[in-house]
Design a protein around this motif. Sequence first.
Motif, PDB file in Angstrom:
ATOM      1  N   ALA A   1      29.018  40.984 -41.726  1.00 33.97           N
ATOM      2  CA  ALA A   1      27.624  41.446 -41.745  1.00 33.97           C
ATOM      3  C   ALA A   1      27.455  42.625 -42.699  1.00 33.97           C
ATOM      4  O   ALA A   1      26.387  42.814 -43.281  1.00 33.97           O
ATOM      5  CB  ALA A   1      27.182  41.831 -40.335  1.00 33.97           C
ATOM      6  N   GLY A   2      28.521  43.394 -42.903  1.00 30.14           N
ATOM      7  CA  GLY A   2      28.463  44.536 -43.815  1.00 30.14           C
ATOM      8  C   GLY A   2      28.744  44.181 -45.263  1.00 30.14           C
ATOM      9  O   GLY A   2      28.747  45.052 -46.126  1.00 30.14           O
ATOM     10  N   GLY A   3      28.998  42.908 -45.544  1.00 24.98           N
ATOM     11  CA  GLY A   3      29.192  42.483 -46.919  1.00 24.98           C
ATOM     12  C   GLY A   3      30.638  42.386 -47.377  1.00 24.98           C
ATOM     13  O   GLY A   3      30.906  42.033 -48.518  1.00 24.98           O
ATOM     14  N   HIS A   4      31.597  42.670 -46.513  1.00 26.52           N
ATOM     15  CA  HIS A   4      33.013  42.572 -46.881  1.00 26.52           C
ATOM     16  C   HIS A   4      33.422  41.102 -46.975  1.00 26.52           C
ATOM     17  O   HIS A   4      33.160  40.320 -46.078  1.00 26.52           O
ATOM     18  CB  HIS A   4      33.871  43.303 -45.843  1.00 26.52           C
ATOM     19  N   LEU A   5      34.068  40.738 -48.085  1.00 30.98           N
ATOM     20  CA  LEU A   5      34.501  39.357 -48.288  1.00 30.98           C
ATOM     21  C   LEU A   5      35.674  39.031 -47.376  1.00 30.98           C
ATOM     22  O   LEU A   5      36.710  39.682 -47.401  1.00 30.98           O
ATOM     23  CB  LEU A   5      34.906  39.139 -49.753  1.00 30.98           C
ATOM     24  N   LEU A   6      35.503  38.002 -46.555  1.00 30.83           N
ATOM     25  CA  LEU A   6      36.566  37.546 -45.651  1.00 30.83           C
ATOM     26  C   LEU A   6      37.377  36.408 -46.252  1.00 30.83           C
ATOM     27  O   LEU A   6      38.571  36.297 -46.017  1.00 30.83           O
ATOM     28  CB  LEU A   6      35.964  37.060 -44.325  1.00 30.83           C
ATOM     29  N   GLY A   7      36.723  35.542 -47.001  1.00 34.29           N
ATOM     30  CA  GLY A   7      37.422  34.394 -47.568  1.00 34.29           C
ATOM     31  C   GLY A   7      36.630  33.761 -48.679  1.00 34.29           C
ATOM     32  O   GLY A   7      35.413  33.853 -48.734  1.00 34.29           O
ATOM     33  N   ASP A   8      37.342  33.102 -49.578  1.00 35.27           N
ATOM     34  CA  ASP A   8      36.740  32.442 -50.730  1.00 35.27           C
ATOM     35  C   ASP A   8      37.479  31.117 -50.909  1.00 35.27           C
ATOM     36  O   ASP A   8      38.668  31.102 -51.221  1.00 35.27           O
ATOM     37  CB  ASP A   8      36.900  33.328 -51.963  1.00 35.27           C
ATOM     38  N   VAL A   9      36.800  30.001 -50.653  1.00 31.35           N
ATOM     39  CA  VAL A   9      37.430  28.689 -50.651  1.00 31.35           C
ATOM     40  C   VAL A   9      36.868  27.850 -51.801  1.00 31.35           C
ATOM     41  O   VAL A   9      35.660  27.674 -51.897  1.00 31.35           O
ATOM     42  CB  VAL A   9      37.161  27.960 -49.307  1.00 31.35           C
ATOM     43  N   PRO A  10      37.721  27.321 -52.683  1.00 30.04           N
ATOM     44  CA  PRO A  10      37.216  26.503 -53.781  1.00 30.04           C
ATOM     45  C   PRO A  10      36.725  25.137 -53.310  1.00 30.04           C
ATOM     46  O   PRO A  10      37.370  24.486 -52.490  1.00 30.04           O
ATOM     47  CB  PRO A  10      38.417  26.363 -54.708  1.00 30.04           C
TER      48      PRO A  10
END
Length: 139
Positions: A21-30
């Motif tokens: 909710a604060g904008g921190h990236l948790l994961g990035d999946v292609p």
Amino acid sequence: GCLRDVQAVGFPIDRMRFHTAGGHLLGDVPRLRREADSMRSISLQRGRLVAALRRAALDAGAQIVTGERLVGATESADSVVAEFASGRRDTAELLVGADGVWSTVRGLIDSSAPRAEYAGLYGVAGISTMTGVEPGVWN
């Protein structure tokens, strides 16, 4: 045979990113797909998907019937008979259980199938015009 028509009414998704909710990236999946899968995911409105599938079904000669409630199904070696509350009966080679989370079909073909249960998650979607976002990324 309707893959291209369905893809045409959606938007290709190359990445999926999860944030707090604060904008921190948790994961990035292609691509939202396994690496070996050459397909690309798309995002589309359910109504556009239904329209494309309906058009393809009608073009293929399907008869679409609405307003019926499935109450039974009987399977044989080469067909299935669907029974409806109105007394109507239809025979086909295949019965597809695409009738939602509270599926009647699922219960008819597998009475021991798990019942739907709230998992503590929900999704909300919409359409907006935004600036400063990367096209093709589902956030």
